[in-house]
Design an enzyme around this catalytic site. Structure first.
Site, PDB file in Angstrom:
ATOM      1  N   LEU A  14      -7.777  51.718  54.076  1.00 27.21           N
ATOM      2  CA  LEU A  14      -7.006  52.833  53.633  1.00 27.21           C
ATOM      3  C   LEU A  14      -7.288  52.855  52.016  1.00 27.21           C
ATOM      4  O   LEU A  14      -6.469  52.653  51.136  1.00 27.21           O
ATOM      5  CB  LEU A  14      -5.692  52.732  53.722  1.00 27.21           C
ATOM      6  CG  LEU A  14      -4.938  53.365  55.005  1.00 27.21           C
ATOM      7  CD1 LEU A  14      -3.708  53.586  55.062  1.00 27.21           C
ATOM      8  CD2 LEU A  14      -5.468  55.023  54.877  1.00 27.21           C
ATOM      9  N   HIS A  15      -8.595  52.876  51.633  1.00 27.72           N
ATOM     10  CA  HIS A  15      -9.266  52.945  50.240  1.00 27.72           C
ATOM     11  C   HIS A  15      -9.792  54.402  50.129  1.00 27.72           C
ATOM     12  O   HIS A  15     -10.430  54.762  50.986  1.00 27.72           O
ATOM     13  CB  HIS A  15      -9.968  51.804  49.965  1.00 27.72           C
ATOM     14  CG  HIS A  15      -9.163  50.563  50.126  1.00 27.72           C
ATOM     15  ND1 HIS A  15      -8.220  50.058  49.202  1.00 27.72           N
ATOM     16  CD2 HIS A  15      -9.147  49.526  50.980  1.00 27.72           C
ATOM     17  CE1 HIS A  15      -7.454  48.902  49.608  1.00 27.72           C
ATOM     18  NE2 HIS A  15      -8.263  48.573  50.744  1.00 27.72           N
ATOM     19  N   ALA A  16      -9.829  54.930  48.848  1.00 29.08           N
ATOM     20  CA  ALA A  16     -10.513  56.008  48.554  1.00 29.08           C
ATOM     21  C   ALA A  16     -10.472  57.195  49.583  1.00 29.08           C
ATOM     22  O   ALA A  16      -9.413  57.667  49.769  1.00 29.08           O
ATOM     23  CB  ALA A  16     -11.715  55.775  47.891  1.00 29.08           C
TER      24      ALA A  16
END
Length: 93
Positions: A14-16
């Site tokens: 769950l990044h960028a």
């Protein structure tokens, strides 16, 4: 309170971009308070699912399980759709 457990499918967690896509989808349910937490984390430590910064601070990686929670009219449908979004690899490009 309705809960759904979802496994993060995105290879980057769950990044960028995945966080932004998820936060945007969660924000569409503006009549509901939807939270997200790492599986096993206390409910009071849950974060706002519509906040990109909250999602990124969760530190959820590929394969991690998260708990989505909400209550109210439409919560079950919202959580089902959001869990499905997390469990689908939409690509990191």
């Amino acid at each position: 309170m309705i809960e759904r457990i979802a496994t993060i499918a995105s290879p980057v967690g769950l990044h960028a971009r995945p966080a932004a896509t998820f936060a945007e989808a969660a924000a569409k349910y503006d009549t509901l308070e939807i939270t997200i937490a790492a599986e096993g984390e206390p409910e009071e430590d849950a974060r706002d699912a519509s906040s990109i910064l909250s999602l990124m601070s969760l530190g959820a990686s590929h394969g991690d399980k998260v708990v989505l929670r909400s209550e109210g009219q439409g919560a079950e449908v919202a959580l089902n759709q959001l869990a499905q979004l997390l469990e689908t690899d939409h690509g990191a490009h």
